[in-house]
Design a protein around this motif. Structure first.
Motif, PDB file in Angstrom:
ATOM      1  N   UNK A 173       0.791  -1.157   0.009  1.00  0.00           N
ATOM      2  CA  UNK A 173      -0.109  -0.025  -0.204  1.00  0.00           C
ATOM      3  C   UNK A 173       0.938   1.268  -0.041  1.00  0.00           C
ATOM      4  N   UNK A 174       2.115   1.195  -0.130  1.00  0.00           N
ATOM      5  CA  UNK A 174       2.977   2.397  -0.397  1.00  0.00           C
ATOM      6  C   UNK A 174       3.996   2.631   0.885  1.00  0.00           C
ATOM      7  N   UNK A 175       3.892   1.935   1.860  1.00  0.00           N
ATOM      8  CA  UNK A 175       4.853   2.094   3.074  1.00  0.00           C
ATOM      9  C   UNK A 175       5.983   1.459   2.796  1.00  0.00           C
ATOM     10  N   UNK A 176       6.837   2.321   3.383  1.00  0.00           N
ATOM     11  CA  UNK A 176       8.328   1.925   2.773  1.00  0.00           C
ATOM     12  C   UNK A 176       9.132   1.998   4.145  1.00  0.00           C
ATOM     13  N   UNK A 177      10.259   1.043   4.038  1.00  0.00           N
ATOM     14  CA  UNK A 177      11.246   1.373   5.393  1.00  0.00           C
ATOM     15  C   UNK A 177      12.178   2.359   4.799  1.00  0.00           C
ATOM     16  N   UNK A 225       0.180  14.742   5.295  1.00  0.00           N
ATOM     17  CA  UNK A 225      -1.291  14.453   4.704  1.00  0.00           C
ATOM     18  C   UNK A 225      -1.335  12.906   5.302  1.00  0.00           C
ATOM     19  N   UNK A 226      -2.659  12.425   5.198  1.00  0.00           N
ATOM     20  CA  UNK A 226      -2.799  11.026   5.518  1.00  0.00           C
ATOM     21  C   UNK A 226      -2.042  10.020   4.448  1.00  0.00           C
ATOM     22  N   UNK A 227      -1.407  10.646   3.326  1.00  0.00           N
ATOM     23  CA  UNK A 227      -0.844  10.007   2.278  1.00  0.00           C
ATOM     24  C   UNK A 227       0.563  10.343   2.328  1.00  0.00           C
ATOM     25  N   UNK A 255      10.058   4.328   8.871  1.00  0.00           N
ATOM     26  CA  UNK A 255       9.127   4.311   7.809  1.00  0.00           C
ATOM     27  C   UNK A 255       8.420   5.403   7.417  1.00  0.00           C
ATOM     28  N   UNK A 256       7.997   5.297   6.396  1.00  0.00           N
ATOM     29  CA  UNK A 256       7.297   6.529   5.453  1.00  0.00           C
ATOM     30  C   UNK A 256       6.351   5.929   4.752  1.00  0.00           C
ATOM     31  N   UNK A 257       5.422   6.842   4.417  1.00  0.00           N
ATOM     32  CA  UNK A 257       4.551   6.771   3.085  1.00  0.00           C
ATOM     33  C   UNK A 257       4.522   7.845   2.423  1.00  0.00           C
ATOM     34  N   UNK A 258       4.627   7.823   1.168  1.00  0.00           N
ATOM     35  CA  UNK A 258       4.483   8.920   0.364  1.00  0.00           C
ATOM     36  C   UNK A 258       3.802   8.488  -1.115  1.00  0.00           C
ATOM     37  N   UNK A 309      -6.014   7.663  -3.006  1.00  0.00           N
ATOM     38  CA  UNK A 309      -6.595   6.807  -3.989  1.00  0.00           C
ATOM     39  C   UNK A 309      -7.499   7.364  -5.288  1.00  0.00           C
ATOM     40  N   UNK A 310      -8.148   8.683  -5.280  1.00  0.00           N
ATOM     41  CA  UNK A 310      -8.742   9.199  -6.305  1.00  0.00           C
ATOM     42  C   UNK A 310      -7.587   9.901  -7.276  1.00  0.00           C
ATOM     43  N   UNK A 311      -6.320   9.751  -6.946  1.00  0.00           N
ATOM     44  CA  UNK A 311      -5.440  10.232  -7.707  1.00  0.00           C
ATOM     45  C   UNK A 311      -4.538   9.338  -8.320  1.00  0.00           C
ATOM     46  N   UNK A 312      -4.781   8.103  -7.762  1.00  0.00           N
ATOM     47  CA  UNK A 312      -3.964   6.804  -8.429  1.00  0.00           C
ATOM     48  C   UNK A 312      -4.351   6.417  -9.598  1.00  0.00           C
ATOM     49  N   UNK A 313      -3.345   6.298 -10.431  1.00  0.00           N
ATOM     50  CA  UNK A 313      -3.885   5.990 -12.014  1.00  0.00           C
ATOM     51  C   UNK A 313      -4.952   5.047 -11.993  1.00  0.00           C
TER      52      UNK A 313
END
Length: 158
Positions: A9-13, A85-87, A144-147, A151-155
């Motif tokens: 879901x995009x979470x990265x170490x 942001x939440x994302x 950890x990070x989420x960048x 969902x509305x902007x995902x391709x």
């Protein structure tokens, strides 16, 4: 869910360089000290040497719980986080050893200490309170990070 499960879901170490960069760009976090009734959590500013040490300046009152707990422990945790942001957010959790720095060594930390953010009230209160400086030697670090995109902007989200 685990961090590994959330990677899809995009979470990265974060790697060591990202963690160092993040710690260098931030000024505040939450210090966790062990206490009998559960962790004692303290929002606090810090100075960072750019590699493996943080420095905290304490302004202590006559019955300071943070002073008492800091003297009683060697190991503490420190959390630094930033939420845009939440994302788009990042967090780093550090585990390390906490020790008081003798006043005779404070001058060597001048550059690091002056870079730390402090609430304005501390400038006035410093004249009447007991000041101590503590060193946090980083033993373990995880970040950890989420960048991602909403969902509305995902391709695939259109």
């Amino acid at each position: 869910m685990s961090i590994d499960e959330l990677q899809e879901y995009g979470l990265v170490k974060m790697d060591e360089n990202e963690i160092e960069g993040f710690l260098s760009s931030q000024k505040t976090g939450v210090l966790g000290l062990p206490a009998e009734d559960g962790p004692y959590l303290l929002p606090i500013s810090y100075g960072y040497n750019g590699h493996d040490r943080l420095y905290f300046t304490y302004l202590l009152g006559s019955n300071s719980r943070k002073g008492t707990l800091s003297e009683a422990t060697d190991t503490a945790r420190f959390l630094v986080y930033k939420v845009d942001t939440p994302y788009n957010w990042q967090s780093v959790l550090l585990t390390g050893q906490l020790s008081a720095i003798p006043e005779t060594e404070w001058d060597a930390l001048d550059e690091i200490s002056h870079a730390a953010w402090r609430p304005a009230v501390f400038e006035s209160a410093t004249l009447s309170g007991d000041v101590r400086v503590y060193e946090f030697q980083i033993d373990e670090q995880t970040g950890i990070k989420h960048q991602g995109l909403p969902p509305s902007l995902e391709p695939d989200g259109m």
